[in-house]
Write a protein that holds these residues in place. Structure first.
Motif, mmCIF file in Angstrom:
data_model
loop_
_atom_site.group_PDB
_atom_site.id
_atom_site.type_symbol
_atom_site.label_atom_id
_atom_site.label_comp_id
_atom_site.label_asym_id
_atom_site.label_seq_id
_atom_site.Cartn_x
_atom_site.Cartn_y
_atom_site.Cartn_z
ATOM 1 N N LEU A 199 0.808 -1.217 0.000
ATOM 2 C CA LEU A 199 0.000 0.000 0.000
ATOM 3 C C LEU A 199 0.841 1.266 0.000
ATOM 4 O O LEU A 199 0.321 2.363 -0.215
ATOM 5 C CB LEU A 199 -0.935 0.013 1.219
ATOM 6 C CG LEU A 199 -1.952 -1.136 1.325
ATOM 7 C CD1 LEU A 199 -2.745 -1.013 2.619
ATOM 8 C CD2 LEU A 199 -2.883 -1.141 0.122
ATOM 9 N N CYS A 200 2.148 1.107 0.249
ATOM 10 C CA CYS A 200 3.033 2.272 0.389
ATOM 11 C C CYS A 200 3.314 2.905 -0.974
ATOM 12 O O CYS A 200 3.724 2.225 -1.918
ATOM 13 C CB CYS A 200 4.340 1.871 1.055
ATOM 14 S SG CYS A 200 4.127 1.216 2.719
ATOM 15 N N ILE A 240 4.175 -12.562 -13.194
ATOM 16 C CA ILE A 240 2.732 -12.287 -13.207
ATOM 17 C C ILE A 240 2.499 -10.870 -13.726
ATOM 18 O O ILE A 240 3.071 -9.907 -13.216
ATOM 19 C CB ILE A 240 2.131 -12.444 -11.801
ATOM 20 C CG1 ILE A 240 2.292 -13.885 -11.299
ATOM 21 C CG2 ILE A 240 0.659 -12.041 -11.795
ATOM 22 C CD1 ILE A 240 1.833 -14.085 -9.864
ATOM 23 N N HIS A 241 1.669 -10.745 -14.705
ATOM 24 C CA HIS A 241 1.337 -9.425 -15.260
ATOM 25 C C HIS A 241 -0.026 -8.998 -14.724
ATOM 26 O O HIS A 241 -1.048 -9.615 -15.009
ATOM 27 C CB HIS A 241 1.322 -9.484 -16.789
ATOM 28 C CG HIS A 241 2.645 -9.846 -17.386
ATOM 29 N ND1 HIS A 241 3.720 -8.990 -17.389
ATOM 30 C CD2 HIS A 241 3.067 -10.988 -17.978
ATOM 31 C CE1 HIS A 241 4.756 -9.574 -17.966
ATOM 32 N NE2 HIS A 241 4.394 -10.798 -18.331
ATOM 33 N N LEU A 301 -1.533 -4.648 -9.395
ATOM 34 C CA LEU A 301 -0.365 -4.681 -8.520
ATOM 35 C C LEU A 301 0.916 -4.806 -9.335
ATOM 36 O O LEU A 301 0.965 -5.556 -10.315
ATOM 37 C CB LEU A 301 -0.459 -5.869 -7.543
ATOM 38 C CG LEU A 301 -1.625 -5.867 -6.544
ATOM 39 C CD1 LEU A 301 -1.646 -7.178 -5.777
ATOM 40 C CD2 LEU A 301 -1.516 -4.689 -5.588
ATOM 41 N N ALA A 302 1.953 -4.087 -8.890
ATOM 42 C CA ALA A 302 3.276 -4.223 -9.494
ATOM 43 C C ALA A 302 3.923 -5.503 -8.981
ATOM 44 O O ALA A 302 3.473 -6.092 -7.987
ATOM 45 C CB ALA A 302 4.137 -3.014 -9.149
ATOM 46 N N SER A 303 4.990 -5.943 -9.615
ATOM 47 C CA SER A 303 5.657 -7.190 -9.230
ATOM 48 C C SER A 303 6.089 -7.172 -7.770
ATOM 49 O O SER A 303 5.894 -8.146 -7.032
ATOM 50 C CB SER A 303 6.865 -7.438 -10.133
ATOM 51 O OG SER A 303 6.469 -7.647 -11.463
ATOM 52 N N PHE A 315 2.261 -11.681 -0.936
ATOM 53 C CA PHE A 315 2.318 -13.143 -0.847
ATOM 54 C C PHE A 315 3.074 -13.587 0.405
ATOM 55 O O PHE A 315 2.610 -14.453 1.155
ATOM 56 C CB PHE A 315 2.981 -13.712 -2.105
ATOM 57 C CG PHE A 315 2.951 -15.205 -2.193
ATOM 58 C CD1 PHE A 315 1.898 -15.856 -2.815
ATOM 59 C CD2 PHE A 315 3.972 -15.977 -1.643
ATOM 60 C CE1 PHE A 315 1.856 -17.246 -2.891
ATOM 61 C CE2 PHE A 315 3.942 -17.360 -1.710
ATOM 62 C CZ PHE A 315 2.882 -17.989 -2.341
ATOM 63 N N THR A 316 4.240 -13.006 0.656
ATOM 64 C CA THR A 316 5.045 -13.410 1.819
ATOM 65 C C THR A 316 4.377 -13.005 3.132
ATOM 66 O O THR A 316 4.473 -13.725 4.133
ATOM 67 C CB THR A 316 6.458 -12.800 1.741
ATOM 68 O OG1 THR A 316 6.361 -11.369 1.555
ATOM 69 C CG2 THR A 316 7.239 -13.379 0.560
ATOM 70 N N GLY A 317 3.687 -11.876 3.140
ATOM 71 C CA GLY A 317 2.967 -11.462 4.344
ATOM 72 C C GLY A 317 1.840 -12.411 4.696
ATOM 73 O O GLY A 317 1.649 -12.770 5.865
#
Length: 524
Positions: free
Chosen positions: A134-135, A200-201, A205-207, A214-216
């Motif tokens: 979100l930053c 993933i395109h 969301l950017a890469s 995902f990791t969160g």
């Protein structure tokens, strides 16, 4: 509603574990017969229950930190409009939070049952990781990384204390390596995961945002499992029978680390004072500061250094996979070697500093051109030995510190020094020095040279401390030389029986510090 009431009752029961008072339990005063078969069975059960939790949670912590470097090469700096040294400050803010929180962390580790504390910390940094996508500005990114660091602050001290509570001293280096070695596995996974997720395109969301989200979520999902499987101590271990609990306590007697069930929850200011009057405290702090300052060559700027060798973003990511494998092998290898050498932690540290110095020297001296790509990669992979240092230093501290409060404070100071190194380290590498980062590499070379000198000083200090312990024992009517059964690879039943003939070992669970207990033997 019924499930929530059951969970609330369980949490309440965990909190009541610490209200019974600071006394040595009847279990700890009772000597029982323990065979090597019993020892192996209890160790195996502990390894199958406690160690996987430590390894998985530490893996998640390292993964959540490591992806910052991959976020940088997949657009984080551009999307959050970072300029100058702002990326370095983002890399430093989490350690700043860890440094600020260490005094509170050391108290929480003693006062709060581990079964409650660990999942709480994991949930906190998992939420912070999920908020990172979100930053949009430098200040927002700084705030989120600050809270991530705050919740991660208690992780390494807590894991070290848990290891000391469940394992004999001879078993601790390999078990520390078992969870700390996930540094390497997290590096491999982070590289492969970032490579895959970057493919993933998405129009939303950017890469780098996908990677952090995902990791969160991976971290948050682990929280219920941690609470379900973790036990607070040997006495409340659900995976041991009543008879095995007695034997589990007995097998830890020779540690002389004073971690009794009741006393372990009492914060003792006298032990705090002893920490700061102990010379070995400052030498261990210097080792932690030096190694974690130098580790920033890999942690924050590793991917950027690799990209500076001429590789594109995807190849840079993939080249960190073999680095993680080398890292994992090194951590387990140095831990196993130190166990075989019995009292060889200092010597093992000096040995693994050699490839680190060689690797930094190669990166510093060799020019950045295609003809030197192979030796530059070799030099970079030599830096994997950096992570073997922390494993040895942590197990060295655990082996040479007794007293519940003293151990908690000591590990918090270790983590504070680690955080200070993580704060200072990125500041040595200015983006203006890219792609070679020569000034930072030169400073790092000096840091590890200093660390070698500190290790030598600590070895001399521990020899002197053991001489002083021998004099204390003679003055107290005991033999000057005692056999350190805690460092035997197998449980020494004969030695235990011999100890029961006198009062040797009777003070093992009185929550005495290494200085207060004349039977404590320092490990080199």
């Amino acid at each position: 509603m019924a499930d929530s009431r059951v969970l609330a009752h369980k949490v309440s029961a965990d909190l009541e574990d610490i209200e019974d008072g600071p006394q040595v339990t009847e279990t700890e005063n009772q000597r029982v017969t323990l065979t090597e078969e019993d020892n192996r069975r209890i160790l195996r059960k502990t390894d199958l229950t406690i160690l996987p939790i430590l390894a998985w949670v530490y893996f998640l912590q390292i993964l959540d930190k490591t992806v910052l470097g991959y976020g940088a090469i997949f657009g984080l700096q551009e999307d959050t409009h970072l300029q100058g040294n702002q990326y370095s400050l983002v890399g430093s803010i989490a350690p700043i939070a860890q440094l600020a929180w260490q005094p509170f962390s050391s108290i929480l580790i003693i006062k709060v049952p581990h079964r409650i504390l660990m999942p709480t910390l994991v949930l906190g940094w998992g939420i912070a990781q999920c908020l990172t996508p979100l930053c949009k500005t430098f200040s927002a990114l700084l705030a989120v990384r600050f809270f991530l660091g705050l919740f991660e602050a208690g992780c390494l001290p807590l894991f070290s204390v848990i290891t000391a509570h469940w394992y004999r001293r001879s078993e601790q280096p390999v078990r520390v390596a078992g969870w700390y070695g996930t540094n390497g596995l997290a590096t491999i996974f982070a590289a492969a995961l970032s490579f895959g997720l970057a493919k993933i395109h998405s129009h939303v969301l950017a890469s780098w945002q996908i990677i952090f989200l995902f990791t969160g979520l991976m971290t948050i999902v682990a929280v219920p499992f941690i609470y379900w499987k973790l036990d607070n101590n040997v006495h409340s271990a659900r995976f041991l029978t009543a008879d095995e609990k007695l034997k589990a306590v007995e097998r830890l007697r020779a540690n002389n680390n004073g971690t009794s069930d009741g006393e372990a929850h009492k914060f003792k200011w006298a032990q705090v004072g002893e920490v700061f009057l102990d010379i070995k405290t400052y030498l261990f702090i210097a080792m932690s500061l030096a190694n974690n300052l130098g580790a920033q060559v890999v942690n924050t700027f590793g991917p950027l250094i690799l990209s500076g060798l001429g590789f594109d973003n995807h190849k840079t990511t993939l080249l960190n996979i073999p680095f993680g494998a080398v890292q994992y092998v090194v951590i387990l290898g140095v831990a196993s070697t130190s166990v075989k050498l019995r009292s060889g932690k200092g010597a093992a540290l000096l040995i693994i500093l050699l490839p680190i110095l060689a690797g930094i020297s190669m990166l510093y001296v060799l020019p950045r051109d295609k003809s030197h790509t192979a030796p530059l990669l070799v030099g970079y992979y030599f830096l994997a030995f950096i992570f073997g240092c922390n494993t040895l230093v942590v197990s060295w501290i655990l082996a040479n510190t007794a007293g519940s409060t003293k151990s908690s404070i000591m590990m918090s100071l270790f983590n504070a020094a680690s955080s200070a190194g993580n704060i200072i380290g990125p500041l040595l590498f200015d983006t203006a020095d890219a792609p070679a980062y020569t000034p930072g590499l030169k400073a790092t070379l000096g840091v590890y040279s200093m660390m070698a000198a500190v290790v030598l000083l600590q070895l001399g200090n521990l020899v002197l401390l053991n001489k002083m312990q021998e004099k204390k024992r003679v003055a107290n009517g005991k033999p000057a030389k005692l056999h350190d059964a805690s460092m035997d690879n197998k449980f020494n039943a004969a030695g235990a029986a011999q100890a029961q003939e006198g009062d040797i070992g009777s003070r093992a669970f009185l929550d005495l510090t290494d200085r207060q207990n004349d039977e404590f033997i320092y490990v080199y």
